[in-house]
Design a protein around this motif. Structure first.
Motif, PDB file in Angstrom:
ATOM      1  N   TYR A  16      97.493   3.881 -19.093  1.00 36.35           N
ATOM      2  CA  TYR A  16      96.575   4.690 -18.285  1.00 36.35           C
ATOM      3  C   TYR A  16      95.191   4.063 -18.271  1.00 36.35           C
ATOM      4  O   TYR A  16      94.720   3.550 -19.286  1.00 36.35           O
ATOM      5  CB  TYR A  16      96.415   6.100 -18.859  1.00 36.35           C
ATOM      6  CG  TYR A  16      97.639   6.982 -18.838  1.00 36.35           C
ATOM      7  CD1 TYR A  16      98.726   6.735 -18.029  1.00 36.35           C
ATOM      8  CD2 TYR A  16      97.691   8.100 -19.659  1.00 36.35           C
ATOM      9  CE1 TYR A  16      99.834   7.567 -18.022  1.00 36.35           C
ATOM     10  CE2 TYR A  16      98.784   8.948 -19.670  1.00 36.35           C
ATOM     11  CZ  TYR A  16      99.863   8.669 -18.843  1.00 36.35           C
ATOM     12  OH  TYR A  16     100.938   9.502 -18.855  1.00 36.35           O
ATOM     13  N   THR A  17      94.533   4.169 -17.135  1.00 36.68           N
ATOM     14  CA  THR A  17      93.107   3.859 -17.080  1.00 36.68           C
ATOM     15  C   THR A  17      92.362   5.106 -17.540  1.00 36.68           C
ATOM     16  O   THR A  17      92.949   6.197 -17.640  1.00 36.68           O
ATOM     17  CB  THR A  17      92.667   3.514 -15.651  1.00 36.68           C
ATOM     18  OG1 THR A  17      92.848   4.671 -14.824  1.00 36.68           O
ATOM     19  CG2 THR A  17      93.442   2.326 -15.086  1.00 36.68           C
ATOM     20  N   GLN A  18      91.068   4.963 -17.781  1.00 35.83           N
ATOM     21  CA  GLN A  18      90.272   6.139 -18.136  1.00 35.83           C
ATOM     22  C   GLN A  18      90.292   7.138 -16.991  1.00 35.83           C
ATOM     23  O   GLN A  18      90.338   8.351 -17.215  1.00 35.83           O
ATOM     24  CB  GLN A  18      88.838   5.739 -18.467  1.00 35.83           C
ATOM     25  CG  GLN A  18      88.725   5.008 -19.783  1.00 35.83           C
ATOM     26  CD  GLN A  18      87.316   4.584 -20.113  1.00 35.83           C
ATOM     27  OE1 GLN A  18      86.441   4.528 -19.260  1.00 35.83           O
ATOM     28  NE2 GLN A  18      87.089   4.265 -21.382  1.00 35.83           N
ATOM     29  N   ASP A  29      85.985  10.991 -15.576  1.00 35.47           N
ATOM     30  CA  ASP A  29      86.246   9.732 -16.264  1.00 35.47           C
ATOM     31  C   ASP A  29      85.061   9.277 -17.112  1.00 35.47           C
ATOM     32  O   ASP A  29      85.241   8.624 -18.142  1.00 35.47           O
ATOM     33  CB  ASP A  29      86.670   8.632 -15.281  1.00 35.47           C
ATOM     34  CG  ASP A  29      85.651   8.349 -14.210  1.00 35.47           C
ATOM     35  OD1 ASP A  29      85.043   9.282 -13.674  1.00 35.47           O
ATOM     36  OD2 ASP A  29      85.472   7.154 -13.888  1.00 35.47           O
TER      37      ASP A  29
END
Length: 70
Positions: A16-18, A29
């Protein structure tokens, strides 16, 4: 800092990305970034939301790296 490092660890482990983690938790985010940097306090409710999104038990986010069974 254990909590911050563990959140980042599990987020990256899941790929996952932020931004993706933030969306799953209904958070911004920028907040996730600050959490991972240890720049903000995080409440129990948010720990639970993040743990659920990361598919781990909330206590897993509080364990030291040496306690992980990976």
């Amino acid at each position: 800092m254990i909590l911050a490092k563990n959140i980042r660890y599990y987020r990256i482990k899941l790929g996952y990305t932020q931004e993706e983690l933030a969306a799953k938790c209904n958070m911004h985010d920028n907040y996730i970034s600050k959490v991972e940097l240890g720049k903000v306090s995080i409440g129990v409710n948010n720990i639970e939301k993040i743990a659920k999104a990361l598919k781990v038990h909330p206590s897993d986010l509080l364990k030291s790296h040496l306690e992980k069974a990976d």
